[in-house]
Motif scaffolding. Structure first.
Motif, short mmCIF file in Angstrom:
data_model
loop_
_atom_site.label_atom_id
_atom_site.label_comp_id
_atom_site.label_asym_id
_atom_site.label_seq_id
_atom_site.Cartn_x
_atom_site.Cartn_y
_atom_site.Cartn_z
N SER A 1 -43.33 -2.79 10.59
CA SER A 1 -42.38 -1.60 10.90
C SER A 1 -40.97 -1.66 10.25
O SER A 1 -40.55 -2.70 10.11
CB SER A 1 -42.50 -1.33 12.45
N ARG A 2 -40.51 -0.38 9.89
CA ARG A 2 -39.09 -0.24 9.28
C ARG A 2 -38.07 -0.44 10.53
O ARG A 2 -37.05 -0.54 10.34
CB ARG A 2 -39.00 0.85 8.61
N TYR A 3 -38.25 -0.01 11.61
CA TYR A 3 -37.39 0.12 12.72
C TYR A 3 -38.04 -0.10 14.12
O TYR A 3 -39.20 -0.23 14.26
CB TYR A 3 -36.94 1.42 12.79
#
Length: 237
Positions: free
Chosen positions: A220-222
């Motif tokens: 996941s990016r965040y």
């Protein structure tokens, strides 16, 4: 994603938690636990069993997005080995099995299950958190930051900051049922500035405790935020 549970031959899927170092198990009517599986991979268990030395078993669901129903716990200091199946009478607890400790003064607790690919005996780990009412009263929120991000902002009118791996209690921003605004940002190592994480109204329930999990799934990016409700009766502990 590889299914790390596929080779365990679970049959009816469950986890056996064997109590070690407790000679007599006495069930406390008001001593309970609630469990949840955070971001489970494919094939992860959907139920657990707490199995005492006397082989008595308590079945516990492992929901993904909500806490399980109340699970009664024995009194005393508890040490659990986490296993994929019950053990036979002469079968020892495998070396390297994941474990969790629950101190005797915790009248309530939360068991946060997570995937642990590095454990070759059984790829699970558990974070136990004290949920006793005298330390976490109804209406309050408990932030559990399981990510590597620094999170800060406003929770209603209250400033809040939670470092990676930390737990923080926050008093209710309002007293009655109703909405309040939450504005949270996050920063990860190497970031030059913070990034908005949450900008929304939350609903306050003075009869419920709220466990707020900050997590970041692999790939996941965040980070993400999820709030789990625990509605309890106000009683003296």
């Amino acid at each position: 994603m590889r299914n790390f549970f596929s080779g365990l031959k679970l049959g009816r899927v469950f986890v056996a938690l064997l109590v070690a170092g407790v000679s007599s198990q006495v069930m406390g009517a008001d001593r309970i636990a609630k469990a949840v599986f955070i971001e489970p991979p494919k094939g992860a268990p959907e139920k657990v069993f707490f199995v005492a030395l006397e082989k008595d078993a308590i079945e516990v669901p492992l929901p993904r997005r909500n806490f399980s129903p109340d699970v009664k716990l024995p009194k005393g200091d508890l040490v659990y080995a986490i296993l994929p199946r019950p053990l036979g009478e002469e079968e020892p607890i495998p070396k390297g099995a994941p474990t969790v400790k629950i101190p005797s003064d915790w009248s309530r607790c939360y068991l946060l299950f997570n995937f642990d690919k590095d454990n070759k005996v059984f790829p699970l780990e558990v974070l136990a958190i004290d949920g006793s009412l005298n330390k976490f009263p109804p209406g309050d929120s408990r932030f559990v930051n399981l990510s590597q991000a620094w999170v800060k902002g406003k929770f209603g009118d209250k400033p809040i900051a939670i470092s990676p791996g930390k737990i923080k209690n926050v008093e209710a921003p309002i007293k009655e049922f109703g909405p309040f605004y939450v504005a949270l940002d996050y920063m990860e190592k190497g970031d030059e500035k913070s990034t908005p994480l949450e900008r929304t109204n939350w609903q306050h329930n003075p009869r419920s405790r709220q466990v707020v999990l900050i997590t970041k799934a692999a790939g996941s990016r965040y980070p993400t935020i999820s709030a789990l409700q625990d509605r309890v009766k106000v009683v003296e502990e």
